[in-house]
Design an enzyme around this catalytic site. Structure first.
Site, short mmCIF file in Angstrom:
data_model
loop_
_atom_site.label_atom_id
_atom_site.label_comp_id
_atom_site.label_asym_id
_atom_site.label_seq_id
_atom_site.Cartn_x
_atom_site.Cartn_y
_atom_site.Cartn_z
N PRO A 146 0.90 -1.18 0.02
CA PRO A 146 -0.06 0.01 0.16
C PRO A 146 0.96 1.24 0.03
CG PRO A 146 -0.88 -1.48 1.73
CD PRO A 146 0.56 -2.17 1.18
N GLU A 147 0.53 2.04 -0.97
CA GLU A 147 1.43 3.38 -1.09
C GLU A 147 0.11 4.49 -0.44
OE1 GLU A 147 3.75 4.06 -4.70
OE2 GLU A 147 3.49 1.89 -5.15
N LYS A 203 2.89 6.58 4.46
CA LYS A 203 1.98 5.44 4.19
C LYS A 203 1.84 4.61 5.30
CE LYS A 203 5.45 4.61 0.47
NZ LYS A 203 6.54 3.68 0.03
N ARG A 240 14.46 -2.80 -7.03
CA ARG A 240 12.95 -2.59 -7.25
C ARG A 240 12.69 -2.66 -8.82
NH1 ARG A 240 10.72 -0.65 -3.07
NH2 ARG A 240 8.96 -1.56 -3.63
#
Length: 273
Positions: free
Chosen positions: A2-3, A59, A263
């Site tokens: 979740p951002e 976040k 990433r």
DNA sequence: ACGAGGTCCTGCGAGC
DNA sequence: TGCTCGCAGGACCTCG
């Protein structure tokens, strides 16, 4: 994980169900998610506390009680719900379960347990929040603020905008997307991003985050809203999860690399320079 | 101050 | 079918 848009959605969804409620009891299944508090201290603190309000910072979901703040950072797979009845999944992955005075239960669900739970007094909250950069959807986040952060760093621009001390709430998905929309090569040294490019990046960061909040976030795999639904923004993504597929702007196949901070980075060689 | 690489965890899908 | 392996939206750490 979740951002910003996903945490914002979860917070909004559980707010009407938690506001004003009293916590009758709490149960913690794993203490490896805790930071700065022991399991017994958290359970003791929560029991009898009343929810005064909810908020989001970067976040993190913030549940303000009349004692301390319960601060939940959902990591990769965290989610929160308020339910009348718990399912087998909740029993298995519900790391923190808090019984409310209306018979419902607040559940913090986290399969991988890379999330973090904190129980912060006002001074602790201040220190925590002070370490995080500006909220991109606040007026204080101006193009100048972004430009200044970029000018200070020789790291890749993508890494800088994902660094929470520079900018709150941006993670891998929205970093990839905003850089594509702004036409900036993600690996470009931050301080070499021009003022014009920084202005474009600022605008696209703000609009994509606001649009994603409106769409209740992006569901690629695990993320669910506070009501258990998937988000709706995945259909809007231009590059993330589209490696090898044609660029929506020029048609060239999108490139993928793990080169920045390990990433996945997806971008268009032609449109992002 | 940077990049590289490792750590914390579990589930899932690909590939053999 | 059943196994192993690599990968996943985050944040933090150490090392050179």
């Amino acid at each position: 994980m979740p951002e910003l848009p996903e945490v914002e959605t979860m917070v909004r969804d559980v707010t009407p169900l938690l506001s004003g409620r009293r916590f009758e009891s709490a149960r913690l299944s794993h203490r490896d998610v805790l930071d700065g508090v022991t399991g017994p201290a958290l359970v003791r603190g929560l029991t009898g506390a009343r929810v005064v309000g909810l908020a989001r910072r970067a976040k993190n979901a913030v549940i303000l009680t009349d004692r301390r703040r319960l601060v939940i950072q959902p990591g990769m797979t965290g989610a929160m719900f308020v339910k009348r009845r718990l399912t087998a999944d909740d029993a298995r992955y519900g790391v923190l379960q808090v019984r409310l005075d209306d018979g419902r239960t607040f559940v913090y669900h986290d399969v991988r347990r890379l999330g973090t739970i904190r129980w912060l007094d006002p001074a602790g909250w201040q220190r925590f929040s002070d370490r995080i950069g500006p909220e991109p959807l606040d007026a204080a986040f101006t193009p100048e603020v972004l430009r200044a952060a970029l000018a200070r760093s020789r790291a890749a621009v993508k890494k800088v905008i994902m660094d929470q001390k520079h900018l709150a709430g941006v993670g891998n998905i929205y970093a990839n997307e905003a850089l594509f929309l702004a036409g900036i090569d993600p690996s470009k040294e931050a301080r070499r991003v021009s003022a014009d490019q920084a202005g474009l990046l600022h605008r696209h960061l703000v609009t994509i985050l606001a649009d994603a909040v409106r769409a209740h976030g992006t569901t690629i795999r695990d993320y669910r809203t506070g009501t258990g639904e998937p988000g709706n923004f995945q259909g809007e993504l231009q590059v993330y999860d589209r490696e090898g597929q044609p660029c929506r702007r020029c048609g060239a196949p999108l490139a993928g690399t793990h080169g920045i901070d390990a990433r996945i980075t997806v971008f268009c060689y032609r449109c992002q320079r």
